[in-house]
Design an enzyme around this catalytic site. Sequence first.
Site, PDB file in Angstrom:
ATOM      1  N   SER A   1       0.829  -1.204   0.000  1.00 37.52           N
ATOM      2  CA  SER A   1       0.000   0.000   0.000  1.00 37.52           C
ATOM      3  C   SER A   1       0.862   1.252   0.000  1.00 37.52           C
ATOM      4  O   SER A   1       0.481   2.280  -0.554  1.00 37.52           O
ATOM      5  CB  SER A   1      -0.914  -0.005   1.235  1.00 37.52           C
TER       6      SER A   1
ATOM      7  N   CYS B   1     -11.288   1.567  -1.500  1.00 36.16           N
ATOM      8  CA  CYS B   1     -10.179   1.886  -0.598  1.00 36.16           C
ATOM      9  C   CYS B   1     -10.566   3.028   0.339  1.00 36.16           C
ATOM     10  O   CYS B   1     -11.126   4.040  -0.096  1.00 36.16           O
ATOM     11  CB  CYS B   1      -8.947   2.273  -1.409  1.00 36.16           C
TER      12      CYS B   1
ATOM     13  N   GLY C   1      -5.216   5.301  -1.897  1.00 36.60           N
ATOM     14  CA  GLY C   1      -6.507   5.666  -1.319  1.00 36.60           C
ATOM     15  C   GLY C   1      -7.536   6.169  -2.302  1.00 36.60           C
ATOM     16  O   GLY C   1      -8.579   6.683  -1.897  1.00 36.60           O
TER      17      GLY C   1
ATOM     18  N   GLY D   1      -9.607  -1.959 -11.270  1.00 35.62           N
ATOM     19  CA  GLY D   1     -10.176  -2.961 -10.378  1.00 35.62           C
ATOM     20  C   GLY D   1     -11.670  -3.047 -10.572  1.00 35.62           C
ATOM     21  O   GLY D   1     -12.197  -3.976 -11.183  1.00 35.62           O
TER      22      GLY D   1
ATOM     23  N   ASP E   1      -2.981   3.891 -10.806  1.00 38.92           N
ATOM     24  CA  ASP E   1      -3.695   2.805 -10.136  1.00 38.92           C
ATOM     25  C   ASP E   1      -4.731   3.365  -9.159  1.00 38.92           C
ATOM     26  O   ASP E   1      -4.384   3.875  -8.103  1.00 38.92           O
ATOM     27  CB  ASP E   1      -2.685   1.923  -9.384  1.00 38.92           C
ATOM     28  N   GLY E   2      -6.002   3.269  -9.545  1.00 40.59           N
ATOM     29  CA  GLY E   2      -7.070   3.680  -8.646  1.00 40.59           C
ATOM     30  C   GLY E   2      -7.892   4.828  -9.203  1.00 40.59           C
ATOM     31  O   GLY E   2      -7.371   5.740  -9.852  1.00 40.59           O
ATOM     32  N   GLY E   3      -9.197   4.782  -8.953  1.00 40.56           N
ATOM     33  CA  GLY E   3     -10.079   5.882  -9.338  1.00 40.56           C
ATOM     34  C   GLY E   3     -10.589   5.844 -10.756  1.00 40.56           C
ATOM     35  O   GLY E   3     -11.326   6.742 -11.178  1.00 40.56           O
TER      36      GLY E   3
ATOM     37  N   GLY F   1      -7.510  -4.383   1.283  1.00 41.79           N
ATOM     38  CA  GLY F   1      -7.336  -3.913   2.651  1.00 41.79           C
ATOM     39  C   GLY F   1      -8.564  -4.139   3.505  1.00 41.79           C
ATOM     40  O   GLY F   1      -8.602  -3.727   4.671  1.00 41.79           O
TER      41      GLY F   1
END
Length: 489
Positions: free
Chosen positions: A236, A291, A286, A347, A324-326, A375
């Site tokens: 993370s 997340c 985050g 994801g 990575d993310g959002g 997580g």
Amino acid sequence: MHMRYFFLHILQELACNLTKEIVLKSPLVSSPMDTVSESEMAIAMALCGGIGIIHHNCTLEFQAAEVLKVKKYKHGFIRDPIVLSPDHMVRDVFAVKKARGFCGVPITDSGKLGGKLMGIVTQRDIDFLEGNLTESLSQIMTTELVTAHQDVKLSDANNIMEKSKKGKLPIVNDKNELVALIARTDLKKARSYPNAAKDANKQLLVGAALGTRENDKERLSALVAAGVDVIVLDSSQGNSTYQIDMIKYVKTKYPKLQVIAGNVVTKLQAKNLIDAGADGLRVGMGSGSICITQEVMAVGRAQATAVYNVAKYAQERGIPVIADGGIQSVGHILKALSLGASAVMMGSMLAGTTEAPGEYYFSEGVRLKKYRGMGSLEAMQRRDSSTSGSINLSSTGTSAMQRYYHSETDRIMVAQGVSGSIVDKGSVLKFLPYLDTGIRHGCQDMGVRSLSALRKGVQNGEIRFEKRTSSAQIEGGVHGLYSYEKRLF
């Protein structure tokens, strides 16, 4: 105007660097989550020009086997078919039909792939046997078989099935041992994938996640033996002595193996990992839909800001970055690529598809699949895998625990993710071409012919970001309608 549209649309180039050495034909990467990426997802991603990263919240044997499935994949050939033995009963075939939707099952002496082929059971064999579920398959299976040798080409196998009018074609070796299966339904659906991401041996590209503990070195050896192309160090917060030491270990023992490090959100974090030998960086902390790191830990960074700043520094060092993310739409992908990302990791965008791990279930008439953050307490407390049996946990705990610096002996764990569900999206083999086409149209509207030209245009000011007021955001979406249906593809 129409000619310009056609010309640009054809020439848009989506090739990108995943790492210093690995080039993809599409900037799409699946996240190493246990509800997103196993072999089926990785195969689909590679066929469409991207890459899948196999999660590591499982035994090393299972993860290595998933990597091997991708490397050994040959389009149209089922390499891990459901197999039964002559001692199984009719009810077992009905169970397969209920769970998988088909009942054409090869029968081997061992009941496993690699056993000597004895026969096959199809729908015709079990018709009208609902009242005789305990009858053994040895009594009803078809033993006069049409087979093909393991060296057969897909086109020749197709001809054999057309002439024999069979629904299933077992593939055997010289000892008549079952090595694969071809289904007529798959051949009917089969199409070429000219943009498939492949290595020098013409095998599909695949990556695998890896932790940073001492026992992960054994897992690394198994993954390398299986043929993995790139390792993603899964933490993370990647700027740690654990990860720096692991990068150095990997690059010392396997100098040619590509390593993606992370996650990071600042230039300093990026610098430390690049100095250690990282071939690529994963940016984000985050910002994923499941997340809660920013909420719970008060740590993280706005994703666009993180991608822009890290990518700007990493580019000076010749290192690609992955946002990575959002990512929730084609528009988000284009923004990430414009800000400097070479590729995007997804994801929730891929969860809920046919190829994602897990079974569908219904809730209030809606078909759903489970999706959870690594997580989340559910992921960190995972004790088994539906396909790999029991996981033997040492005092270090699960891989999901290690990702967030927990261990099996911790009395209290702090969740940094949640569990939820995603509506069925259908096959990712239909979804990914939609994303690719959307990216091409976005590039076309901005007047660029490649992703590198897009990034360069932002850097030199030819393409600019503008702040939008709340009113502008409202008018940029659907508005003024009493009701509407939003279908994207």
